[in-house]
Design a protein around this motif. Structure first.
Motif, PDB file in Angstrom:
ATOM      1  N   GLY A 163       0.819  -1.204   0.000  1.00  0.00           N
ATOM      2  CA  GLY A 163       0.000   0.000   0.000  1.00  0.00           C
ATOM      3  C   GLY A 163       0.854   1.254   0.000  1.00  0.00           C
ATOM      4  O   GLY A 163       0.560   2.230  -0.696  1.00  0.00           O
ATOM      5  N   GLU A 164       1.941   1.235   0.780  1.00  0.00           N
ATOM      6  CA  GLU A 164       2.875   2.361   0.807  1.00  0.00           C
ATOM      7  C   GLU A 164       3.482   2.583  -0.578  1.00  0.00           C
ATOM      8  O   GLU A 164       3.601   3.721  -1.050  1.00  0.00           O
ATOM      9  N   ILE A 165       3.843   1.484  -1.253  1.00  0.00           N
ATOM     10  CA  ILE A 165       4.421   1.586  -2.594  1.00  0.00           C
ATOM     11  C   ILE A 165       3.395   2.142  -3.576  1.00  0.00           C
ATOM     12  O   ILE A 165       3.716   2.997  -4.418  1.00  0.00           O
ATOM     13  N   ALA A 166       2.147   1.677  -3.486  1.00  0.00           N
ATOM     14  CA  ALA A 166       1.091   2.155  -4.393  1.00  0.00           C
ATOM     15  C   ALA A 166       0.840   3.640  -4.199  1.00  0.00           C
ATOM     16  O   ALA A 166       0.651   4.387  -5.172  1.00  0.00           O
ATOM     17  N   ARG A 167       0.844   4.108  -2.966  1.00  0.00           N
ATOM     18  CA  ARG A 167       0.631   5.532  -2.709  1.00  0.00           C
ATOM     19  C   ARG A 167       1.801   6.362  -3.228  1.00  0.00           C
ATOM     20  O   ARG A 167       1.615   7.468  -3.748  1.00  0.00           O
ATOM     21  N   HIS A 168       3.006   5.832  -3.098  1.00  0.00           N
ATOM     22  CA  HIS A 168       4.175   6.519  -3.634  1.00  0.00           C
ATOM     23  C   HIS A 168       4.087   6.603  -5.159  1.00  0.00           C
ATOM     24  O   HIS A 168       4.396   7.640  -5.756  1.00  0.00           O
ATOM     25  N   HIS A 169       3.649   5.520  -5.784  1.00  0.00           N
ATOM     26  CA  HIS A 169       3.454   5.491  -7.243  1.00  0.00           C
ATOM     27  C   HIS A 169       2.460   6.571  -7.663  1.00  0.00           C
ATOM     28  O   HIS A 169       2.719   7.356  -8.579  1.00  0.00           O
ATOM     29  N   ALA A 170       1.330   6.627  -6.972  1.00  0.00           N
ATOM     30  CA  ALA A 170       0.314   7.627  -7.299  1.00  0.00           C
ATOM     31  C   ALA A 170       0.844   9.040  -7.087  1.00  0.00           C
ATOM     32  O   ALA A 170       0.522   9.964  -7.847  1.00  0.00           O
TER      33      ALA A 170
END
Length: 249
Positions: A163-170
């Motif tokens: 989830g942390e990675i996905a938010r960073h991607h966004a």
């Protein structure tokens, strides 16, 4: 958003019409008149829809992850990616990283090892995009899990990190709008399941003052299992695109 394309517009139109029919659309206009030629007014900083739920906290860059989108996308499918230890194919995000619309799903499909949203779910997804005048060529499609978990769903012990990675991607992509499809994607960005987050816009704030408007909806896989939800998904797509009328790149 770039490359020349050869598109079968007859097939695209037929696909969109089929999606609208399945979603229960039976008229081409609404009950209330709308001046399509009127100039679009400025977007209010605190619109009622955005105020309906508290904005998510700003996404801070993580030292372990690249701070440039091109570097991040390369890192996301490298041997250092969290999913690399699963020893299954890692699938890269697709579409332009600077697209105004980003779409986030949970993971690759069982029958598609080289691209996101393949098979029957992918065909339905393409029809949904066509229904709102979009295609894979002009959206940025990514997944929370870059590889398909053995059990087919997000490992709970990795959910926080992914989830942390996905938010960073966004945050790096910083699209105008983000469509999260399915519970795993909704939890990654909005920290709650789709059923709790549907029906309104959510604000995802980024460093530098930019904000992405987020809409939660069902994964195409769920729509295949429960076709009655297509009408609800169509409402989500209308909400997603409602603020883009009159916008030009």
């Amino acid at each position: 958003m770039g490359a020349d394309q050869t598109i079968d517009w007859h097939a695209a139109a037929a696909s969109a019409l089929e999606w609208w029919r399945d979603a229960g659309v039976d008229v081409l206009v609404g009950d209330d008149p709308f001046d399509w030629l009127a100039a679009e007014g400025p977007v209010a900083v605190a619109s009622p829809l955005l105020a309906a739920s508290p904005p998510a906290a700003p996404v801070a860059p993580t030292a372990a992850m690249p701070a440039a989108i091109a570097d991040f996308l390369a890192w996301r499918i490298a041997e250092t990616a969290p999913e690399a230890e699963w020893r299954v194919p890692i699938v890269a995000a697709s579409g332009p990283a600077d697209a105004d619309l980003m779409i986030l799903i949970d993971c690759p499909e069982r029958d598609s090892a080289d691209s996101l949203l393949g098979g029957a779910a992918g065909r339905l997804f393409d029809r949904m995009l066509a229904a709102i005048g979009r295609s894979r060529a002009d959206v940025h499609l990514a997944s929370v899990c870059a590889a398909r978990p053995t059990v087919g769903r997000m490992p709970r012990d990795m959910e926080a990190r992914l989830g942390e990675i996905a938010r960073h991607h966004a945050s790096l992509a910083a699209p105008r709008r983000l469509l999260v499809m399915g519970d795993a994607a909704s939890r990654a960005i909005l920290l709650a399941n789709v059923i709790e987050m549907r029906g309104r816009l959510h604000a995802l704030n980024h460093n530098g003052g930019k904000t992405t408007e987020v809409v939660a909806s069902f994964h195409p896989r769920m729509l295949l299992e429960r076709p009655a939800l297509k009408a609800e998904a169509w409402r989500d797509l209308q909400l997603l695109m409602a603020r883009t009328k009159g916008e030009e790149e």
